[in-house]
Scaffold this active site. Sequence first.
Site, PDB file in Angstrom:
ATOM      1  N   ILE A  41       0.883  -1.171   0.000  1.00 40.29           N
ATOM      2  CA  ILE A  41       0.000   0.000   0.000  1.00 40.29           C
ATOM      3  C   ILE A  41       0.918   1.217   0.000  1.00 40.29           C
ATOM      4  O   ILE A  41       1.801   1.329   0.843  1.00 40.29           O
ATOM      5  CB  ILE A  41      -0.985  -0.036   1.199  1.00 40.29           C
ATOM      6  CG1 ILE A  41      -1.858   1.207   1.276  1.00 40.29           C
ATOM      7  CG2 ILE A  41      -0.300  -0.240   2.520  1.00 40.29           C
ATOM      8  CD1 ILE A  41      -3.078   1.025   2.192  1.00 40.29           C
ATOM      9  N   GLU A  82       2.366  -7.720   6.237  1.00 37.50           N
ATOM     10  CA  GLU A  82       3.650  -7.585   6.926  1.00 37.50           C
ATOM     11  C   GLU A  82       4.063  -6.115   6.873  1.00 37.50           C
ATOM     12  O   GLU A  82       3.768  -5.442   5.878  1.00 37.50           O
ATOM     13  CB  GLU A  82       4.764  -8.386   6.234  1.00 37.50           C
ATOM     14  CG  GLU A  82       4.739  -9.864   6.519  1.00 37.50           C
ATOM     15  CD  GLU A  82       4.250 -10.654   5.321  1.00 37.50           C
ATOM     16  OE1 GLU A  82       4.163 -10.054   4.225  1.00 37.50           O
ATOM     17  OE2 GLU A  82       3.937 -11.848   5.476  1.00 37.50           O
ATOM     18  N   ASN A 133       8.557   0.961  10.600  1.00 37.69           N
ATOM     19  CA  ASN A 133       7.562   1.766   9.874  1.00 37.69           C
ATOM     20  C   ASN A 133       6.397   2.162  10.797  1.00 37.69           C
ATOM     21  O   ASN A 133       5.311   1.580  10.756  1.00 37.69           O
ATOM     22  CB  ASN A 133       7.061   0.990   8.647  1.00 37.69           C
ATOM     23  CG  ASN A 133       6.310   1.889   7.670  1.00 37.69           C
ATOM     24  OD1 ASN A 133       5.896   2.989   8.034  1.00 37.69           O
ATOM     25  ND2 ASN A 133       6.132   1.424   6.446  1.00 37.69           N
ATOM     26  N   TYR A 135      -2.465   0.806  10.496  1.00 37.85           N
ATOM     27  CA  TYR A 135      -3.004  -0.545  10.664  1.00 37.85           C
ATOM     28  C   TYR A 135      -3.625  -0.728  12.062  1.00 37.85           C
ATOM     29  O   TYR A 135      -4.668  -1.364  12.191  1.00 37.85           O
ATOM     30  CB  TYR A 135      -1.910  -1.596  10.423  1.00 37.85           C
ATOM     31  CG  TYR A 135      -1.249  -1.485   9.066  1.00 37.85           C
ATOM     32  CD1 TYR A 135      -1.989  -1.108   7.942  1.00 37.85           C
ATOM     33  CD2 TYR A 135       0.112  -1.731   8.884  1.00 37.85           C
ATOM     34  CE1 TYR A 135      -1.382  -0.987   6.692  1.00 37.85           C
ATOM     35  CE2 TYR A 135       0.712  -1.621   7.639  1.00 37.85           C
ATOM     36  CZ  TYR A 135      -0.039  -1.237   6.551  1.00 37.85           C
ATOM     37  OH  TYR A 135       0.554  -1.116   5.325  1.00 37.85           O
TER      38      TYR A 135
HETATM   39  C1  LIG Z   1       1.782   4.341   5.028  1.00 42.03           C
HETATM   40  C2  LIG Z   1       1.124   5.272   3.994  1.00 42.03           C
HETATM   41  C3  LIG Z   1       0.451   4.403   2.932  1.00 42.03           C
HETATM   42  C4  LIG Z   1       0.053   6.139   4.694  1.00 42.03           C
HETATM   43  O1  LIG Z   1      -0.602   6.904   3.705  1.00 42.03           O
HETATM   44  P1  LIG Z   1      -1.145   8.398   3.970  1.00 42.03           P
HETATM   45  O2  LIG Z   1      -1.989   8.778   2.831  1.00 42.03           O
HETATM   46  O3  LIG Z   1      -0.029   9.306   4.303  1.00 42.03           O
HETATM   47  O4  LIG Z   1      -2.015   8.169   5.306  1.00 42.03           O
HETATM   48  P2  LIG Z   1      -3.343   8.952   5.726  1.00 42.03           P
HETATM   49  O5  LIG Z   1      -3.195  10.401   5.508  1.00 42.03           O
HETATM   50  O6  LIG Z   1      -4.510   8.268   5.137  1.00 42.03           O
HETATM   51  O7  LIG Z   1      -3.323   8.682   7.306  1.00 42.03           O
HETATM   52  C5  LIG Z   1      -3.970   7.539   7.855  1.00 42.03           C
HETATM   53  C6  LIG Z   1      -3.342   7.162   9.176  1.00 42.03           C
HETATM   54  O8  LIG Z   1      -1.960   6.813   8.990  1.00 42.03           O
HETATM   55  C7  LIG Z   1      -1.214   7.227  10.133  1.00 42.03           C
HETATM   56  N1  LIG Z   1      -0.309   8.304   9.757  1.00 42.03           N
HETATM   57  C8  LIG Z   1      -0.282   9.000   8.603  1.00 42.03           C
HETATM   58  N2  LIG Z   1       0.752   9.886   8.609  1.00 42.03           N
HETATM   59  C9  LIG Z   1       1.358   9.728   9.810  1.00 42.03           C
HETATM   60  C10 LIG Z   1       2.495  10.339  10.426  1.00 42.03           C
HETATM   61  N3  LIG Z   1       3.199  11.291   9.779  1.00 42.03           N
HETATM   62  N4  LIG Z   1       2.878   9.929  11.654  1.00 42.03           N
HETATM   63  C11 LIG Z   1       2.179   8.959  12.306  1.00 42.03           C
HETATM   64  N5  LIG Z   1       1.077   8.344  11.787  1.00 42.03           N
HETATM   65  C12 LIG Z   1       0.689   8.726  10.554  1.00 42.03           C
HETATM   66  C13 LIG Z   1      -2.233   7.741  11.137  1.00 42.03           C
HETATM   67  O9  LIG Z   1      -2.707   6.641  11.888  1.00 42.03           O
HETATM   68  C14 LIG Z   1      -3.331   8.249  10.211  1.00 42.03           C
HETATM   69  O10 LIG Z   1      -4.598   8.306  10.861  1.00 42.03           O
HETATM   70  P3  LIG Z   1      -5.043   9.707  11.557  1.00 42.03           P
HETATM   71  O11 LIG Z   1      -5.236  10.671  10.407  1.00 42.03           O
HETATM   72  O12 LIG Z   1      -6.298   9.367  12.263  1.00 42.03           O
HETATM   73  O13 LIG Z   1      -3.900  10.118  12.471  1.00 42.03           O
HETATM   74  C15 LIG Z   1       2.170   6.243   3.349  1.00 42.03           C
HETATM   75  O14 LIG Z   1       2.873   6.872   4.390  1.00 42.03           O
HETATM   76  C16 LIG Z   1       3.169   5.567   2.411  1.00 42.03           C
HETATM   77  O15 LIG Z   1       2.908   5.383   1.223  1.00 42.03           O
HETATM   78  N6  LIG Z   1       4.360   5.207   2.939  1.00 42.03           N
HETATM   79  C17 LIG Z   1       5.414   4.579   2.130  1.00 42.03           C
HETATM   80  C18 LIG Z   1       5.058   3.159   1.786  1.00 42.03           C
HETATM   81  C19 LIG Z   1       4.755   2.328   3.011  1.00 42.03           C
HETATM   82  O16 LIG Z   1       5.467   2.372   4.018  1.00 42.03           O
HETATM   83  N7  LIG Z   1       3.698   1.505   2.929  1.00 42.03           N
HETATM   84  C20 LIG Z   1       3.298   0.580   3.962  1.00 42.03           C
HETATM   85  C21 LIG Z   1       4.070  -0.675   3.791  1.00 42.03           C
HETATM   86  S1  LIG Z   1       3.540  -1.931   4.942  1.00 42.03           S
END
Ligand SMILES: CC(C)(COP(=O)(O)OP(=O)(O)OC[C@H]1O[C@@H](n2cnc3c(N)ncnc32)[C@H](O)[C@@H]1OP(=O)(O)O)[C@@H](O)C(=O)NCCC(=O)NCCS
Length: 231
Positions: free
Chosen positions: A127, A161, A166, A173
Amino acid sequence: MDVVNRQPKLKKMAYGLRPMEAKDIPQVAEIERDAFPTTWPPTAFKRELNNPTIRYLVTWQREDIEGYLPPTPPPPKPSPKEAFISRLFRSVTNVRPSENHKEEDIEYLTGFVGIWFMVDEAHITAIGVREAYRGRGIGELLLIGAIDMARARSSRIVTLEVRVSNNVAQSLYNKYGFSKMGLRKRYYVDNNEDAIVMSTSPILDPPYSEKFQQLVQAHREHWGRTIRVLS
Ligand SMILES: CC(C)(COP(=O)(O)OP(=O)(O)OC[C@H]1O[C@@H](n2cnc3c(N)ncnc32)[C@H](O)[C@@H]1OP(=O)(O)O)[C@@H](O)C(=O)NCCC(=O)NCCS
């Protein structure tokens, strides 16, 4: 006066969700490089699209919404060495940019999720959201789509996983009821990092269903209502 039961009108989210199509492959490969720079070899998305046990969803930017952010400008022209690596990359992934598609047909994609459907388990394989678009509810929208799809296919649980380091992904999650089930030692080959194995409780049972519906509603209230197409 007609004021009874009038609900406040929800804003619209600037991103929609839909299944990935062949025309999306170059952009999804680009997002994979952005979100998972150490993944090698890159995912063969063309082959994956023909695999009935794997499904991909993508988020796309709606241009009709207030607050529309134009896509980040294309990177500068690559050096000869970078061009060689890019050709090598395409030969591995079988990706041709804009193959058979006119530029104007293609929406700007901001993220993707891959789900592998096993007997009674849906496993999230990846994701990822473009770095410039993180923190806008897109990762959560992708996870909602993956869980919704798993529920529609009567999967019992959703698993995945995640790297021990991270914390951002783990926070997402945890929010959606995933708990730690175990550790896979040295799972990631780039730096020998351990993976945490996470799983939901049964997703069709009432406790999870209720929690999930509440989270979806909270996402809608915070980020706006959106277009979600799963198949
Ligand atoms: C992980 C990832 C998919 C999250 O996507 P995103 O669009 O930034 O996330 P969202 O804005 O939808 O945030 C959803 C939740 O993620 C967490 N989150 C997002 N940014 C965060 C930050 N900077 N610090 C801590 N938690 C965070 C929070 O739980 C958040 O919920 P909240 O808004 O109620 O606090 C993104 O950071 C990413 O692509 N990372 C690189 C790839 C990766 O690590 N993928 C997962 C592999 S298992």
